[in-house]
Design an enzyme around this catalytic site. Structure first.
Site, mmCIF file in Angstrom:
data_model
loop_
_atom_site.group_PDB
_atom_site.id
_atom_site.type_symbol
_atom_site.label_atom_id
_atom_site.label_comp_id
_atom_site.label_asym_id
_atom_site.label_seq_id
_atom_site.Cartn_x
_atom_site.Cartn_y
_atom_site.Cartn_z
ATOM 1 N N ASP A 123 -1.857 58.104 62.901
ATOM 2 C CA ASP A 123 -3.059 57.296 63.081
ATOM 3 C C ASP A 123 -3.426 56.710 61.724
ATOM 4 O O ASP A 123 -3.923 57.419 60.842
ATOM 5 C CB ASP A 123 -4.192 58.165 63.624
ATOM 6 C CG ASP A 123 -5.482 57.380 63.852
ATOM 7 O OD1 ASP A 123 -5.508 56.165 63.540
ATOM 8 O OD2 ASP A 123 -6.455 57.982 64.325
ATOM 9 N N ALA B 285 -1.840 46.217 64.271
ATOM 10 C CA ALA B 285 -3.003 45.333 64.194
ATOM 11 C C ALA B 285 -3.684 45.256 65.549
ATOM 12 O O ALA B 285 -3.050 45.481 66.583
ATOM 13 C CB ALA B 285 -2.593 43.927 63.749
ATOM 14 N N THR C 129 -4.754 42.617 67.734
ATOM 15 C CA THR C 129 -4.445 41.184 67.769
ATOM 16 C C THR C 129 -5.084 40.440 68.930
ATOM 17 O O THR C 129 -4.810 39.250 69.113
ATOM 18 C CB THR C 129 -2.923 40.978 67.833
ATOM 19 O OG1 THR C 129 -2.412 41.631 69.005
ATOM 20 C CG2 THR C 129 -2.245 41.569 66.606
ATOM 21 N N THR D 62 -1.705 36.995 59.197
ATOM 22 C CA THR D 62 -1.757 35.931 60.202
ATOM 23 C C THR D 62 -2.252 34.624 59.601
ATOM 24 O O THR D 62 -2.941 34.617 58.575
ATOM 25 C CB THR D 62 -2.714 36.335 61.342
ATOM 26 O OG1 THR D 62 -2.865 35.247 62.257
ATOM 27 C CG2 THR D 62 -4.089 36.690 60.812
ATOM 28 N N TYR E 84 -11.254 37.901 64.303
ATOM 29 C CA TYR E 84 -9.881 38.333 64.050
ATOM 30 C C TYR E 84 -9.420 37.899 62.663
ATOM 31 O O TYR E 84 -8.897 38.702 61.886
ATOM 32 C CB TYR E 84 -8.960 37.767 65.124
ATOM 33 C CG TYR E 84 -7.488 38.006 64.862
ATOM 34 C CD1 TYR E 84 -6.982 39.297 64.805
ATOM 35 C CD2 TYR E 84 -6.604 36.945 64.693
ATOM 36 C CE1 TYR E 84 -5.634 39.527 64.569
ATOM 37 C CE2 TYR E 84 -5.261 37.159 64.463
ATOM 38 C CZ TYR E 84 -4.781 38.453 64.401
ATOM 39 O OH TYR E 84 -3.445 38.672 64.164
ATOM 40 N N LYS F 168 -8.525 40.321 59.404
ATOM 41 C CA LYS F 168 -7.189 40.265 58.814
ATOM 42 C C LYS F 168 -7.247 39.870 57.343
ATOM 43 O O LYS F 168 -6.419 40.323 56.544
ATOM 44 C CB LYS F 168 -6.309 39.289 59.596
ATOM 45 C CG LYS F 168 -5.956 39.750 60.997
ATOM 46 C CD LYS F 168 -5.080 41.005 60.980
ATOM 47 C CE LYS F 168 -3.673 40.688 60.533
ATOM 48 N NZ LYS F 168 -2.788 41.901 60.608
#
Length: 204
Positions: free
Chosen positions: A72, A96, A98, A137, A163, A167
């Site tokens: 984890d 991730a 996503t 990303t 998101y 990131k």
């Protein structure tokens, strides 16, 4: 394939760990630990062609693929212990959250997985003197460039979604490792799971 490209990192012949965050059952193939239905990036690394391929003077690595059941990454102590115990020399973070729309609702979870957990990995990599490869990303950019232009590595990130923001925090945390690479991807394509090609075919 990863095994070919990893020669360019000038690293020693120690185990490599790839972190995934699916909850799929595990299977063992030719001493590599792989997962059913894992994400595209980790699937690429476990592709049979890559495992069978042979390159002259290629360095061989012991790949350790982990899922959430094995590691984890939101547990800092567990990450440190795993990296130290297995004497890891390269960490590839494929994990991730996503779900772009889901990130707008589950902001805390998105920040934990995409941002905070990356710091855990980076700090463990630094302590172990390991190389950290973090998958990010293009969502760290606003996406408003003219169609005839492309984003480059030196452009200033300005995410407009939850998101993208989480990131970007992950990228900042990845830089806490002494040796790190950040790879920004867009749509990943593969035989398994969802991808842009399948989506367009479904909508056509």
């Amino acid at each position: 394939c990863f095994q070919q490209n990893m020669r360019n990192f000038n690293i020693s012949d120690k185990p490599i760990i790839a972190c995934e965050n699916s909850k799929s059952p595990v299977r063992v193939i030719n001493n590599y630990i792989a997962y059913k239905n894992i994400g595209h990036f980790a699937s690429l690394m476990t592709d049979p062609y890559c495992r069978r391929a042979r390159w002259k003077n290629a360095i061989r690595y012991n790949y350790i693929f982990t899922d959430i059941a094995e590691l984890d990454i939101t547990d800092k102590g567990a990450v440190e212990d795993f990296v130290t115990k297995n004497n890891i020399s390269v960490i590839i973070n494929c994990a991730a959250y996503t779900n772009v729309d889901g990130c707008e609702v589950n902001t805390d979870l998105a920040m934990t997985v995409n941002g905070t957990a990356v710091a855990n990995i980076a700090e463990a990599a630094k302590a172990q003197d390991a190389t950290f490869i973090h998958i990010s990303t293009d969502y760290v950019f606003p996406g408003n460039l003219p169609v005839d232009q492309i984003y480059t590595e030196d452009m200033e990130p300005a995410p407009v979604s939850a998101y993208g923001r989480t990131k970007l925090v992950g990228e900042e945390n990845a830089a806490k490792a002494e040796k790190y690479y950040i790879l920004r991807t867009a749509w990943l394509y593969g035989l398994g799971g969802k991808n842009f090609v399948k989506t367009m075919l479904r909508l056509s």
